[in-house]
Design an enzyme around this catalytic site. Structure first.
Site, PDB file in Angstrom:
ATOM      1  N   LYS A 168     -97.121  15.215  33.156  1.00 37.65           N
ATOM      2  CA  LYS A 168     -98.210  14.730  34.002  1.00 37.65           C
ATOM      3  C   LYS A 168     -98.143  15.333  35.417  1.00 37.65           C
ATOM      4  CE  LYS A 168     -99.681  11.614  30.925  1.00 37.65           C
ATOM      5  NZ  LYS A 168     -98.708  11.822  29.806  1.00 37.65           N
TER       6      LYS A 168
HETATM    7  C1  LIG Z   1     -98.924  11.807  28.472  1.00 36.66           C
HETATM    8  C2  LIG Z   1     -97.856  12.336  27.620  1.00 36.66           C
HETATM    9  C3  LIG Z   1     -98.134  12.850  26.342  1.00 36.66           C
HETATM   10  C4  LIG Z   1     -99.516  12.847  25.758  1.00 36.66           C
HETATM   11  O1  LIG Z   1    -100.390  13.717  26.418  1.00 36.66           O
HETATM   12  P1  LIG Z   1    -101.978  13.577  26.247  1.00 36.66           P
HETATM   13  O2  LIG Z   1    -102.557  14.567  27.165  1.00 36.66           O
HETATM   14  O3  LIG Z   1    -102.295  12.159  26.643  1.00 36.66           O
HETATM   15  O4  LIG Z   1    -102.286  13.822  24.815  1.00 36.66           O
HETATM   16  C5  LIG Z   1     -97.083  13.381  25.615  1.00 36.66           C
HETATM   17  N1  LIG Z   1     -95.832  13.369  26.085  1.00 36.66           N
HETATM   18  C6  LIG Z   1     -95.517  12.869  27.296  1.00 36.66           C
HETATM   19  C7  LIG Z   1     -94.105  12.866  27.745  1.00 36.66           C
HETATM   20  C8  LIG Z   1     -96.526  12.347  28.115  1.00 36.66           C
HETATM   21  O5  LIG Z   1     -96.201  11.865  29.318  1.00 36.66           O
END
Ligand SMILES: *Cc1c(COP(=O)(O)O)cnc(C)c1O
Length: 496
Positions: free
Chosen positions: A112
């Protein structure tokens, strides 16, 4: 040529990129989508000599066409700096024949950060460009990682406040500790008694609450969203797929134009949608492999053409993927509906009313580039252990879901195309689950106590983010029922 953003649900006038970033969600509840996907103009020869920041500029300028060169370069320089613990920002590591694209070198050690370290800068720039004087209130629901990354990005950013709702019993201990220790006078963290979908639905309801919007406007506030539905998060995620491909070219692992597959551990469908956009820009991606955990709505969707969220919600060791309503999927649906907003809106109405919808055969045909599968809890743990035994490389639970699904894909298809696996979190963020997968004897210890052992086994330094929360005091202890979210926001903003 200018790219404008229109809603996936309505025929309202398209808006500029900066307005789409400010608004987050369109008025009609739809998501903003670019009216065309621009093509990559530079050759791989050029791109493979570029830094992450330079690549980011080349990709972002094609989508955010109303930002000036200076504005964009400023945003990029402020985002991708020493907050990341490696100059490469997103390094590629080869292990057991696959390329792991490590997206966890930012401040909160999950992917993120790739988008949320730049979103506050986009937002302030967008506010300035559009003569917005209101204070911007970022309202966010999180399954664990978005919350902390958004808090870290917006903390003490002038002209903004941030309120994060998270499922009280649906995030890992490290994730919770990271959030409740967040500094910054403009940050608010609230646990709700409910799951992530409750939090996300609650936030969406607040966004479309006209009474609340009017009250806020009176006091000089306006909402915006840091959730992955914001186009300002999607665009930065396209960058690292281009960067990864360019790195593979630079290393001689692929020849320019040679297709690769990508595997993405998926929750809200944002990360994999970015890969899909990259493919549509002309990046040679063959298969988009969508990996789910036991909440396998997307696996069923790709297999049957029916999206059905009516099922039990499972709490897994990969909590950031514990999601039954993948918001960003709407952008794909809109696209395979021939960019027909009415058709998409009708399906989304069915989703909110009965919890399911069925694609037409014509729509299903357009999903041929996607492959979906899932990994059980046991398979996920076994994957972490097997990769560690074989190579010494330690991956987190989310990445392990992807690695396992990639194994299944190879067994099923015999496809040996070079493959990039999106590695979305540091194993230190899910230490206990990871260590336990390696040896059951660690099950009795807690996350933070296990960090040293993980560091020794993997031969990797304990990240700053973990050192920090070992000592940081708790600053947020608010909790509420899911029905009380509006009251909490009203109180925080002093709207009574
Ligand atoms: C948010 C997240 C995901 C999923 O990503 P999306 O874009 O919501 O599909 C996968 N792994 C981690 C560690 C995340 O923080």
């Amino acid at each position: 040529m200018e790219v404008l953003y229109r809603s996936t649900r309505g025929k309202s006038e398209p808006v500029t990129a900066s307005m789409a970033i400010l608004k987050g969600l369109a008025k009609d509840g739809g998501l903003f989508v670019p009216d065309r996907i621009p093509k990559l103009t530079l050759t791989m020869d050029k791109l493979s000599g570029m830094s992450y920041q330079e690549t980011a500029y080349e990709v972002m300028k094609l989508f955010l066409t109303d930002f000036t060169e200076e504005e964009l370069k400023n945003c990029i320089a402020n985002a991708y700096d020493s907050k990341f613990d490696t100059e490469q920002i997103a390094p590629l590591k080869e292990a057991d024949g696959a390329y792991y694209l490590e997206l966890f070198h930012g401040k909160t050690i999950a992917f993120k950060d790739m988008a949320l370290s730049i979103l506050p800068h986009f937002m302030l720039t967008a506010a300035r460009k559009n003569q917005v004087t209101n204070e911007i209130v970022i309202l966010t629901a999180t399954s664990g990682d978005t919350g902390k990354a958004a808090l870290a990005g917006f903390a003490d950013v002038k002209g903004t406040r941030i309120i994060v709702f998270y499922p009280k019993n649906g995030v890992s201990p490290v994730q919770e500790k990271q959030m409740v220790t967040q500094k910054g006078d403009n940050t608010y963290v609230v646990g709700i008694h409910g799951n992530f979908d409750d939090a996300q639905t609650g936030v969406k309801t607040l966004f479309s609450d006209k009474e609340l919007a009017a009250l806020m406007a009176e006091k000089g506030f306006q909402f915006s969203s840091a959730n992955s539905i914001n186009i300002g998060r999607l665009v930065p995620q396209i960058v690292y797929y281009v960067y990864a491909y360019a790195r593979l070219c630079a290393q001689g692992a692929v020849k320019e134009g040679e297709p690769i597959n990508v595997v993405v551990p998926t929750g809200n469908f944002g990360n994999i949608l970015a890969a899909f956009y990259a493919k549509n820009m002309g990046l040679p991606i063959a298969k988009l492999i969508c990996a789910s955990n036991e909440n396998k709505v997307l696996y069923d969707f790709f297999k049957t053409g029916t999206y059905d969220k009516n099922r039990e919600f499972v709490l897994t060791s990969s909590p950031s993927m514990d999601i039954l309503i993948s918001s960003n999927l709407e952008r794909l649906i809109y696209r395979i509906a021939g960019e027909d907003a009415d058709k998409n809106a009708a399906l989304m109405k069915q989703l909110s009313e009965k919890g399911s919808y069925q694609l037409t055969p014509e729509m299903e045909e357009q999903l041929a580039d996607f492959y979906g599968n899932y990994a059980s809890e046991e398979e996920t743990a076994q994957m972490i252990s097997a990769l560690y035994q074989k190579t010494g490389y330690i991956i987190d639970t989310h990445t392990a879901v992807a690695a396992k699904v990639y194994e299944k894909y190879k067994t099923e298809t015999n496809d040996r195309t070079k493959t990039v696996i999106a590695s979305t979190a540091s194993p230190f963020k899910f230490t206990k689950a990871v260590m336990r997968a390696i040896d059951e004897k660690y099950a009795a210890q807690e996350d933070l106590a296990l960090a040293d052992t993980l560091s020794e086994l993997g031969g990797v330094k304990i990240p700053e983010a973990i050192e920090e929360i070992r000592t940081a005091p708790v600053r947020h202890d608010r909790a509420c029922e899911k029905e009380e979210m509006k009251a909490v926001v009203t109180e925080i903003l002093g709207l009574m």
